[in-house]
Structures are given as structure tokens and as C-alpha cells.
Design a protein around this motif. Structure first.
Motif, PDB file in Angstrom:
ATOM      1  N   ILE A  60       0.838  -1.202   0.000  1.00 25.49           N
ATOM      2  CA  ILE A  60       0.000   0.000   0.000  1.00 25.49           C
ATOM      3  C   ILE A  60       0.873   1.252   0.000  1.00 25.49           C
ATOM      4  O   ILE A  60       0.661   2.181  -0.790  1.00 25.49           O
ATOM      5  N   ARG A  61       1.874   1.279   0.878  1.00 30.17           N
ATOM      6  CA  ARG A  61       2.750   2.458   0.956  1.00 30.17           C
ATOM      7  C   ARG A  61       3.474   2.688  -0.360  1.00 30.17           C
ATOM      8  O   ARG A  61       3.556   3.826  -0.859  1.00 30.17           O
ATOM      9  N   ALA A  92      -3.392   1.731   6.081  1.00 27.56           N
ATOM     10  CA  ALA A  92      -3.662   2.342   4.779  1.00 27.56           C
ATOM     11  C   ALA A  92      -3.906   3.835   4.914  1.00 27.56           C
ATOM     12  O   ALA A  92      -3.435   4.629   4.089  1.00 27.56           O
ATOM     13  N   MET A  93      -4.643   4.230   5.929  1.00 26.14           N
ATOM     14  CA  MET A  93      -4.885   5.658   6.148  1.00 26.14           C
ATOM     15  C   MET A  93      -3.566   6.382   6.416  1.00 26.14           C
ATOM     16  O   MET A  93      -3.310   7.456   5.852  1.00 26.14           O
ATOM     17  N   GLN A  94      -2.721   5.804   7.252  1.00 19.56           N
ATOM     18  CA  GLN A  94      -1.441   6.427   7.567  1.00 19.56           C
ATOM     19  C   GLN A  94      -0.529   6.492   6.346  1.00 19.56           C
ATOM     20  O   GLN A  94       0.281   7.415   6.206  1.00 19.56           O
ATOM     21  N   ALA A  97      -3.627   6.406   1.642  1.00 17.11           N
ATOM     22  CA  ALA A  97      -4.648   5.913   0.716  1.00 17.11           C
ATOM     23  C   ALA A  97      -5.862   6.837   0.759  1.00 17.11           C
ATOM     24  O   ALA A  97      -6.225   7.375   1.809  1.00 17.11           O
ATOM     25  N   ASP A  98      -6.497   7.000  -0.392  1.00 16.32           N
ATOM     26  CA  ASP A  98      -7.666   7.873  -0.475  1.00 16.32           C
ATOM     27  C   ASP A  98      -8.908   7.231   0.119  1.00 16.32           C
ATOM     28  O   ASP A  98      -9.828   7.932   0.552  1.00 16.32           O
ATOM     29  N   ALA A  99      -8.962   5.912   0.114  1.00 18.64           N
ATOM     30  CA  ALA A  99     -10.085   5.173   0.681  1.00 18.64           C
ATOM     31  C   ALA A  99      -9.652   3.741   0.900  1.00 18.64           C
ATOM     32  O   ALA A  99      -8.579   3.321   0.443  1.00 18.64           O
ATOM     33  N   PRO A 127     -11.000   6.882  10.616  1.00 19.95           N
ATOM     34  CA  PRO A 127     -11.845   7.852   9.917  1.00 19.95           C
ATOM     35  C   PRO A 127     -11.485   8.081   8.452  1.00 19.95           C
ATOM     36  O   PRO A 127     -11.540   9.200   7.949  1.00 19.95           O
ATOM     37  N   VAL A 128     -11.127   7.020   7.740  1.00 17.23           N
ATOM     38  CA  VAL A 128     -10.832   7.112   6.312  1.00 17.23           C
ATOM     39  C   VAL A 128     -12.100   6.731   5.549  1.00 17.23           C
ATOM     40  O   VAL A 128     -12.903   5.932   6.053  1.00 17.23           O
TER      41      VAL A 128
END
Length: 294
Positions: A60-61, A92-94, A97-99, A127-128
Motif C-alpha cells: 500500500i505504501r 492504509a490511512m497512515q 490511501a484515499d479510501a 476515519p478514512v
């Protein structure tokens, strides 16, 4: 929030099963050049089930860093453990990623209340923006429209990938909560009709091998130009069918190998495409205009 042709990207691997980062970057660049509207990374097509958590987060990163804001990145972060899904979604949020795309918990066979509480817990913990993913043919778990309606009330649940291929089901979700969440097709064979009915796009396996055509088809369908969309889709219909001759992502990884886009890596228990299916997939690639005659 998202729209168009969103590729459910494979995870390229070396023959020993190690992630091939160079090929992944090349695939990302190709998709951006070909007009793909968003990249869905480490979803089920990306062999998320056989990547360990550290690899999952690393891919993901790497994807977010290489995309560098050119198109949205949606990270697959579903799991059949709610705690694991929360950890992957937070990662993923960190990573930026957009969603996140969260498949229903597989194998466990939770109740509808269990599904509601699972997705509610992930959404409240991280909160993504989150997209539900219903694919009962793979999970033995079917998220019913009543549960989707309940989850649509949670602010950061923004969409659902509905992969049953059931247009009546898609229509019911659109009718009951289309003003609260977006619907995305997760079934290439019915994606065109689903978009014409009101879906915002297609999270696509076919887009792995025919990104420009899938982008053009989705764009035409979103504009309401059914005739143009059907004309673009017609040469792709064999791919929509034959990329599922064996379990996804076996055929699509073999197709990308045949196109010279990725090496021959796939992780057990998945195996390379069985030889009797090779010519069918080759013929579908040729029909779509993405593989030259040999």
C-alpha cells in the motif's frame, strides 16, 4: 467520491513468490497513461489473503508513493478478523490511501448483525473513507440490502462494491441508499448495465489487461451514451468471461504474463493457469486488441 474504471490491480510477484516492486511501479505508470481512473491495491485480486500484514502495508505504501497523487488509490483492507481489518485500515490511512475497500468477513459466515457491527467498528476506529465489498461467491457471506442501508448511515462509509452480478440487487441498493453511498460494479460482465442504471463505475479485473478500453467504456456509460458504451464493451466480453475460467486472479495474472507485463509469480494455494485454458484466454486478449497474433 470515485468514478469510472478502477482497476483491481494484481500484485506482481517473482517466480519465488516475492513481491516484484519494479513490475508494480511499471503497472501503475501504465494504468495512469492508459486512463485508469483509480487503483485498487491489495484487494482480493491482489492476493491479499496470502500477503502477511507487513507485506500488505508495504505494498500500500509503495503504491501511494509511486502514484504520487496522479489518480486515487483505494486500499483493500478487509479481513475476517475485525481487529485485523482495523489494523490494516489504519495502516492504509497512515500511508495516505484515499479510501479503503473492505470485503465481508470470509469463512466466518457472520449474521447480518455481525456484518453491521464489523463494518461499524472499522469505520468508527479509522476515519478514512470506506467502501463495502460484497462478493458472496468468494466469501460464503452475503451482505443483504437491509444491512447496506444501515451501514450507509455511517458518514465515512461512502460506497459499496456489489459483485453478485445481480442487477436487481444493485437496483435495490441504488433505490434505497443511492443518495447516501455510491454503488460500484464488481462484476465486469454486468458492469456496463450497472453503470447505466446508476452505478458510479466498475472495480474491474478486465481493466488489468485492457485499461484504455475499460476507461472508455465506463466514461461512455457514465455519460449515458449506451450505444457507444456497448460498442466499446463488445470486444471485451470474452475477457469478462474467460478471466474467470479458473479462480481469480489465476487467469488475469497469466494474461499479464502473456502480455509481458509481469513475471510468473503467484502464491500457493493459487497456481498458474491450467494449460487447457491458455488458448481461450489468448483468444480473448486478441479479440480485445491487447495481444498481437503470434
Amino acid at each position: 467520491m470515485f468514478h469510472g474504471s478502477m482497476v483491481a490491480l494484481v500484485t506482481p510477484m517473482h517466480p519465488d513468490g516475492a513481491v516484484d516492486e519494479e513490475s508494480l511501479r511499471a503497472l501503475i505508470d501504465w494504468h495512469v497513461e492508459q486512463g485508469t481512473d483509480a487503483i485498487v491495491i491489495v484487494g482480493t485480486t491482489g492476493e491479499s489473503a496470502t500477503l502477511d500484514p507487513a507485506e500488505h502495508c508495504h505494498v500500500i505504501r509503495l503504491t501511494v508513493q509511486h502514484v504520487a497523487g496522479r489518480i486515487p488509490v483505494i486500499a483493500g483492507t478487509g479481513a475476517n478478523s475485525t481487529r485485523e481489518a482495523i489494523e490494516l485500515t489504519r495502516c492504509a490511512m497512515q500511508a495516505g490511501a484515499d479510501a479503503c475497500l473492505l470485503v465481508t468477513p470470509y469463512y466466518n459466515k457472520p449474521t447480518q448483525q455481525g456484518l453491521y457491527l464489523h463494518h461499524k467498528a472499522v469505520a468508527e476506529a479509522v476515519p478514512v473513507p470506506q467502501i463495502l465489498y460484497n462478493v458472496p461467491g468468494r466469501t460464503a457471506c452475503d451482505m443483504l440490502p437491509d444491512t447496506v442501508v444501515r451501514l450507509a448511515e455511517i458518514p465515512n462509509i461512502v460506497g459499496i462494491k456489489e459483485a453478485t452480478g445481480n442487477l436487481a440487487r444493485a437496483g435495490e441498493i441504488l433505490d434505497r441508499c443511492g443518495d447516501k453511498i455510491d454503488l460500484y460494479s464488481g462484476d465486469d460482465a454486468t458492469a456496463l448495465d450497472c453503470i447505466l442504471a446508476g452505478a458510479k463505475g466498475d472495480i474491474s479485473v478486465t481493466a488489468n489487461v485492457a485499461p484504455a478500453a475499460m476507461h472508455a467504456m465506463c466514461t461512455a456509460a457514465l455519460a449515458g451514451d449506451a450505444d457507444k458504451a456497448r460498442a466499446i464493451n463488445a470486444p471485451l466480453e470474452a475477457l469478462h468471461r474467460d478471466l474467470f475460467l479458473e479462480a481469480n486472479p489465476i487467469p488475469v495474472k497469466w494474461a499479464l504474463m502473456e502480455m509481458g507485463k509481469i513475471p510468473t509469480g503467484i502464491r500457493l494455494p493459487m497456481t498458474l493457469l491450467s494449460e487447457p485454458y491458455h488458448e481461450s484466454v489468448r483468444a480473448a486478449l486478441r479479440m480485445a486488441g491487447v495481444l498481437d497474433e503470434k
